[in-house]
Write a protein that holds these residues in place. Structure first.
Motif, PDB file in Angstrom:
ATOM      1  N   LEU A 166       0.837  -1.210   0.000  1.00 42.53           N
ATOM      2  CA  LEU A 166       0.000   0.000   0.000  1.00 42.53           C
ATOM      3  C   LEU A 166       0.867   1.253   0.000  1.00 42.53           C
ATOM      4  O   LEU A 166       0.558   2.229  -0.691  1.00 42.53           O
ATOM      5  CB  LEU A 166      -0.931  -0.006   1.211  1.00 42.53           C
ATOM      6  CG  LEU A 166      -2.101  -0.972   1.134  1.00 42.53           C
ATOM      7  CD1 LEU A 166      -2.772  -1.098   2.493  1.00 42.53           C
ATOM      8  CD2 LEU A 166      -3.099  -0.520   0.084  1.00 42.53           C
ATOM      9  N   ARG A 167       1.959   1.236   0.767  1.00 40.44           N
ATOM     10  CA  ARG A 167       2.850   2.400   0.792  1.00 40.44           C
ATOM     11  C   ARG A 167       3.477   2.634  -0.578  1.00 40.44           C
ATOM     12  O   ARG A 167       3.541   3.756  -1.067  1.00 40.44           O
ATOM     13  CB  ARG A 167       3.940   2.218   1.846  1.00 40.44           C
ATOM     14  CG  ARG A 167       4.844   3.448   1.942  1.00 40.44           C
ATOM     15  CD  ARG A 167       5.837   3.329   3.043  1.00 40.44           C
ATOM     16  NE  ARG A 167       6.881   2.385   2.667  1.00 40.44           N
ATOM     17  CZ  ARG A 167       7.805   1.940   3.505  1.00 40.44           C
ATOM     18  NH1 ARG A 167       7.795   2.316   4.769  1.00 40.44           N
ATOM     19  NH2 ARG A 167       8.722   1.104   3.102  1.00 40.44           N
ATOM     20  N   ARG A 168       3.926   1.548  -1.214  1.00 47.88           N
ATOM     21  CA  ARG A 168       4.544   1.689  -2.537  1.00 47.88           C
ATOM     22  C   ARG A 168       3.545   2.149  -3.587  1.00 47.88           C
ATOM     23  O   ARG A 168       3.902   2.880  -4.498  1.00 47.88           O
ATOM     24  CB  ARG A 168       5.180   0.376  -2.957  1.00 47.88           C
ATOM     25  CG  ARG A 168       6.443   0.087  -2.208  1.00 47.88           C
ATOM     26  CD  ARG A 168       7.135  -1.163  -2.726  1.00 47.88           C
ATOM     27  NE  ARG A 168       8.117  -1.600  -1.766  1.00 47.88           N
ATOM     28  CZ  ARG A 168       8.080  -2.747  -1.124  1.00 47.88           C
ATOM     29  NH1 ARG A 168       7.114  -3.607  -1.345  1.00 47.88           N
ATOM     30  NH2 ARG A 168       9.009  -3.060  -0.252  1.00 47.88           N
ATOM     31  N   SER A 169       2.305   1.704  -3.465  1.00 52.97           N
ATOM     32  CA  SER A 169       1.305   2.104  -4.460  1.00 52.97           C
ATOM     33  C   SER A 169       0.915   3.566  -4.285  1.00 52.97           C
ATOM     34  O   SER A 169       0.612   4.255  -5.247  1.00 52.97           O
ATOM     35  CB  SER A 169       0.064   1.222  -4.373  1.00 52.97           C
ATOM     36  OG  SER A 169      -0.653   1.477  -3.186  1.00 52.97           O
ATOM     37  N   ARG A 170       0.957   4.066  -3.068  1.00 49.51           N
ATOM     38  CA  ARG A 170       0.568   5.450  -2.809  1.00 49.51           C
ATOM     39  C   ARG A 170       1.739   6.406  -3.021  1.00 49.51           C
ATOM     40  O   ARG A 170       1.562   7.521  -3.461  1.00 49.51           O
ATOM     41  CB  ARG A 170       0.062   5.558  -1.368  1.00 49.51           C
ATOM     42  CG  ARG A 170      -0.341   6.939  -0.937  1.00 49.51           C
ATOM     43  CD  ARG A 170      -1.623   7.365  -1.619  1.00 49.51           C
ATOM     44  NE  ARG A 170      -2.156   8.545  -0.997  1.00 49.51           N
ATOM     45  CZ  ARG A 170      -2.169   9.735  -1.598  1.00 49.51           C
ATOM     46  NH1 ARG A 170      -1.680   9.884  -2.791  1.00 49.51           N
ATOM     47  NH2 ARG A 170      -2.676  10.767  -0.976  1.00 49.51           N
ATOM     48  N   PHE A 171       2.930   5.963  -2.681  1.00 48.56           N
ATOM     49  CA  PHE A 171       4.106   6.810  -2.777  1.00 48.56           C
ATOM     50  C   PHE A 171       5.170   6.122  -3.631  1.00 48.56           C
ATOM     51  O   PHE A 171       6.154   5.602  -3.110  1.00 48.56           O
ATOM     52  CB  PHE A 171       4.672   7.106  -1.385  1.00 48.56           C
ATOM     53  CG  PHE A 171       3.693   7.771  -0.479  1.00 48.56           C
ATOM     54  CD1 PHE A 171       3.372   9.098  -0.663  1.00 48.56           C
ATOM     55  CD2 PHE A 171       3.067   7.072   0.532  1.00 48.56           C
ATOM     56  CE1 PHE A 171       2.456   9.725   0.164  1.00 48.56           C
ATOM     57  CE2 PHE A 171       2.150   7.684   1.358  1.00 48.56           C
ATOM     58  CZ  PHE A 171       1.833   9.013   1.181  1.00 48.56           C
TER      59      PHE A 171
END
Length: 106
Positions: A72-77
């Motif tokens: 989720l972190r990689r997809s958002r940032f």
């Protein structure tokens, strides 16, 4: 009822741990809670599970919480991925420029 709430809270804490931006963390927590409880309600109706079993199965179906949080972190940032891609392109451009220089010099 209390045990599945603790299990759900622990799962959500582990998912949200890698997320740095508080508004995004709250949104992910809210959306995952809604998703898990909806899936649990479906399991209660369709499979005849108790509420505690249904919540446990819904949490298990989400997968490993820390890995989910990282995705989720990689997809958002995706900035880190973009920077690595840019750096890779720069390195290959420098290699190509050196090869062209060496070939044209001969």
């Amino acid at each position: 009822m209390h045990e599945e709430n603790e299990r759900l809270a622990a799962f959500l804490d582990a998912v949200c741990e890698p997320l740095f931006w508080p508004p995004y963390r709250r949104r992910v927590r809210r959306e995952l809670t809604d998703h898990i409880l909806s899936r649990a309600a479906l399991l209660e109706r369709s499979a005849g599970c108790s509420h505690a079993e249904a919540v446990g199965l819904a949490v298990l179906a989400m997968g490993e919480p820390h890995a989910l949080g990282l995705r989720l972190r990689r997809s958002r940032f995706p900035l880190r991925g973009l920077l690595l891609t840019l750096l890779t392109c720069l390195v290959w451009t420098a290699i190509a420029a050196c090869l062209l220089y060496l070939l044209c010099r001969v």
